[in-house]
Scaffold this motif. Sequence first.
Motif, short mmCIF file in Angstrom:
data_model
loop_
_atom_site.label_atom_id
_atom_site.label_comp_id
_atom_site.label_asym_id
_atom_site.label_seq_id
_atom_site.Cartn_x
_atom_site.Cartn_y
_atom_site.Cartn_z
N ILE A 84 17.97 -2.36 -13.96
CA ILE A 84 16.67 -2.99 -14.23
C ILE A 84 15.50 -2.05 -13.91
O ILE A 84 14.34 -2.42 -14.07
CB ILE A 84 16.52 -4.31 -13.43
CG1 ILE A 84 16.52 -4.05 -11.91
CG2 ILE A 84 17.60 -5.30 -13.81
CD1 ILE A 84 16.31 -5.33 -11.08
N GLY A 85 15.81 -0.84 -13.42
CA GLY A 85 14.77 0.14 -13.16
C GLY A 85 13.94 -0.13 -11.92
O GLY A 85 12.78 0.31 -11.84
N TYR A 86 14.52 -0.81 -10.94
CA TYR A 86 13.79 -1.13 -9.71
C TYR A 86 14.07 -0.02 -8.69
O TYR A 86 15.07 -0.05 -7.97
CB TYR A 86 14.22 -2.49 -9.17
CG TYR A 86 13.43 -2.96 -7.97
CD1 TYR A 86 12.04 -2.99 -8.01
CD2 TYR A 86 14.07 -3.40 -6.82
CE1 TYR A 86 11.31 -3.43 -6.92
CE2 TYR A 86 13.35 -3.85 -5.73
CZ TYR A 86 11.97 -3.86 -5.78
OH TYR A 86 11.24 -4.30 -4.70
N GLN A 87 13.17 0.98 -8.65
CA GLN A 87 13.44 2.18 -7.87
C GLN A 87 13.45 1.93 -6.37
O GLN A 87 14.19 2.58 -5.62
CB GLN A 87 12.40 3.25 -8.22
CG GLN A 87 12.49 3.74 -9.66
CD GLN A 87 13.90 4.21 -10.01
OE1 GLN A 87 14.53 4.97 -9.27
NE2 GLN A 87 14.42 3.73 -11.14
N ARG A 88 12.61 1.02 -5.88
CA ARG A 88 12.64 0.72 -4.44
C ARG A 88 14.01 0.16 -4.05
O ARG A 88 14.54 0.46 -2.99
CB ARG A 88 11.53 -0.27 -4.08
CG ARG A 88 10.17 0.39 -3.94
CD ARG A 88 9.23 -0.49 -3.18
NE ARG A 88 8.83 -1.67 -3.94
CZ ARG A 88 8.18 -2.71 -3.42
NH1 ARG A 88 7.90 -2.73 -2.14
NH2 ARG A 88 7.82 -3.72 -4.16
N GLY A 89 14.55 -0.69 -4.91
CA GLY A 89 15.87 -1.24 -4.64
C GLY A 89 16.94 -0.17 -4.67
O GLY A 89 17.87 -0.17 -3.86
N THR A 119 0.81 -1.22 0.00
CA THR A 119 0.00 0.00 0.00
C THR A 119 0.84 1.26 0.00
O THR A 119 0.44 2.29 -0.55
CB THR A 119 -0.95 0.00 1.22
OG1 THR A 119 -1.72 -1.20 1.21
CG2 THR A 119 -1.89 1.19 1.20
N ALA A 120 2.00 1.21 0.63
CA ALA A 120 2.86 2.39 0.74
C ALA A 120 4.21 2.10 0.11
O ALA A 120 5.25 2.11 0.77
CB ALA A 120 3.01 2.80 2.21
N LYS A 121 4.21 1.85 -1.19
CA LYS A 121 5.41 1.37 -1.87
C LYS A 121 6.57 2.37 -1.81
O LYS A 121 7.72 2.00 -1.60
CB LYS A 121 5.09 1.02 -3.32
CG LYS A 121 4.17 -0.20 -3.44
CD LYS A 121 3.91 -0.55 -4.89
CE LYS A 121 3.02 -1.79 -4.98
NZ LYS A 121 2.72 -2.17 -6.37
N ASP A 122 6.25 3.65 -2.01
CA ASP A 122 7.32 4.65 -2.00
C ASP A 122 7.86 4.83 -0.58
O ASP A 122 9.08 4.97 -0.38
CB ASP A 122 6.82 5.98 -2.55
CG ASP A 122 6.44 5.89 -4.02
OD1 ASP A 122 7.11 5.13 -4.73
OD2 ASP A 122 5.49 6.55 -4.43
N PHE A 123 6.97 4.85 0.40
CA PHE A 123 7.39 4.93 1.79
C PHE A 123 8.26 3.73 2.15
O PHE A 123 9.30 3.86 2.78
CB PHE A 123 6.15 4.98 2.70
CG PHE A 123 6.44 4.77 4.16
CD1 PHE A 123 6.92 5.80 4.94
CD2 PHE A 123 6.23 3.53 4.75
CE1 PHE A 123 7.20 5.61 6.29
CE2 PHE A 123 6.50 3.33 6.09
CZ PHE A 123 6.98 4.37 6.86
N TRP A 124 7.85 2.54 1.72
CA TRP A 124 8.60 1.31 2.00
C TRP A 124 10.02 1.39 1.45
O TRP A 124 10.96 0.93 2.08
CB TRP A 124 7.85 0.13 1.38
CG TRP A 124 8.51 -1.21 1.50
CD1 TRP A 124 9.15 -1.90 0.51
CD2 TRP A 124 8.58 -2.04 2.66
NE1 TRP A 124 9.62 -3.10 0.99
CE2 TRP A 124 9.28 -3.22 2.29
CE3 TRP A 124 8.12 -1.92 3.97
CZ2 TRP A 124 9.53 -4.25 3.19
CZ3 TRP A 124 8.37 -2.95 4.87
CH2 TRP A 124 9.06 -4.10 4.47
#
Length: 311
Positions: A283-288, A113-118
């Motif tokens: 790979i464009g995985y911004q959370r990583g 639910t809070a992907k950017d926060f995570w």
Amino acid sequence: MRLHVGQGGIFLAAVTDDATRALVQARIRAGLADLEWLDLSLTGDDPLSEAARIREARGTSEAIFAADLRGLDEKRERRALVNLNTRREYVPDKHVLLLIWCRPGQLRHVSDTAKDFWSFRTDVARFGVMPDHAGKGTSLPAVMEKELAEARAALVRARNTRNPAPSLLPSLQFRLAELLSDAGRPDEALEHYLPAVDAYRRLDDKRNLGAVLGNIGLIYSARGEPDQALKYLEEALATYREIGYQQGVASDLGNIGLIYSDKGEPDKALRYLEEALAIHREIGYQRGVASALGNIGNIYIVKGEPDKALK
């Protein structure tokens, strides 16, 4: 669990019962006795805004704000998570140090639910059930007990099935082990992870083999056995490299880097984390990317190089 104080940060602590929370909180407060501890009311289901208001009103320079999501109903929990996601910039902008208590199962809700926060998280810790005086664990939440019971029953049915599909047993062992790990029962989790490793080797299923090996490594890391953790994580890394699963490669590189950081080998940690960062970007995985940058920054802070940390 390590708290790096200074530029603010988000820390999630998944606990299965109040006794565990009380013990963890006591240890954190004892280790950071010079900081003020402030529990948030969550009346507006907006912990970061509440923390920022208190910080500004009181002129509090060094404080830990604690928010407990465990008792919120589904509607309030979702509202709180949406607010955390939209207010995430308060952490670096206002130097808010926020500790969030949650149930193990809620970690999935946070990441969904809070992907950017995570992606801003500094650390995540899972704490097991505290034993009572008789040496028995306190009871788990009903929903978790139900999930465990269903996973155990499915495994029993599969074992009693004549000629089950070769991948069925290891997949069920994998699922049960994950639930046991979330429930704070690492020893039981290993009892199911290890047979799954053997099965996936026989099946030559490298994708699932890498996942199981990585999870075992994380259990040993949480238990304070870094060398054993590295053994499994390095094999998981090699397995993912072999099949070209870049997201898994980057994840294992990051976990290995954090273990070397804990072992007091920051330069080696940085080599792993910087490779992880490069792959996440590729790979464009911004959370990583965000997670790797945060971990690299923390290591530079520990090394006494704040300028590189801010970079």
